[in-house]
Design a protein around this motif. Structure first.
Motif: not given
Lengths: 129, 96
Positions: B13-14, B17-18, B20-21, B24-25, B44, B47-48, B51
């Motif tokens: 999961r981490a 999320l990393s 994803f971040r 976005l960055r 976004i 990822f949706r 999901r």
């Protein structure tokens, strides 16, 4: 000859004691000014007020399109209270970074899961502006 | 069972999320408003869309795909910065 010259020269040379006298008050006030608690950092002395941080964090969270702005409070948990998922949480943290001009490392960002944690983190961050 | 589970690449999961971040960055670094917003939206939405993936193999495939997209995005940020628009998009102008 040399003595006469020396006397003649010395007669015309004056050490400007008056000027030094005039200089002193200025330097005293300069010292007074320096004596104040001034930080040496380059990003401005004033730190954000807590109320301002709270207000801006809540404004950012409320502007998130998926949630009802009236439900957002300073102690709201993103997932438990606001019904968001972890992806939304990341998006909110990114929006907060942009608002406060920060770059929050992944490890810290993962811990921010509620408004109160976000407020605490940003308030304690020296670079938040 | 445990051996077979560990043999398979489990994407945590981490890590997701990393990714994803990071996407976005990177998206926020594009100089052109339209591209910046597209990259953000696409991240976004992507990822949706994925999901509900539960099979570790398909999660790993999606993760690998996301990583390759991140590489492309990073490169393109650099390329587009050389051809940055010299006027802002009207959408960027904020009225206060």
């Amino acid at each position: 000859m040399a003595t006469a010259l020396r006397i003649a020269v010395l007669r015309h040379i004056r050490i400007p004691v008056q000027a030094l006298e005039g200089f002193r008050p200025a330097s005293a006030s300069w010292n007074l000014f320096r004596g104040q608690n001034r930080s040496l950092s380059s990003h401005g002395d004033e730190h954000l007020e807590r109320e301002e941080v709270v207000e801006r964090v809540l404004a950012v969270v409320k502007s998130f399109p998926k949630l009802d702005p009236s439900k957002v409070a300073a102690d709201s948990h993103f997932q438990k209270d606001l019904g968001l998922d972890s992806l939304d949480g990341v998006e909110i943290v990114m929006a907060l970074e942009e608002e406060f001009k920060l770059e929050i490392p992944d490890k810290e960002a993962d811990k921010i899961d509620s408004c109160s944690v976000a407020i605490e983190y940003i308030f304690n961050h020296p670079m938040s502006g | 069972m445990a051996a077979s589970a560990s043999a398979m690449v489990v994407t945590s999961r981490a890590e997701l999320l990393s990714l994803f971040r990071s996407l976005l960055r990177t998206a926020s670094k594009f100089s052109d408003f339209n591209i910046r917003e597209y990259a953000r939206r696409r991240t976004i939405d992507g990822f949706r869309e994925n999901r509900h993936l539960s099979d570790p193999a398909s999660v790993a495939a999606a993760f690998a795909d996301g990583n390759s997209q991140l590489d492309i995005a990073r490169r393109q940020v650099l390329v587009y910065s050389l051809y940055a628009p010299n006027v802002k998009s009207v959408m960027e102008i904020k009225y206060k």
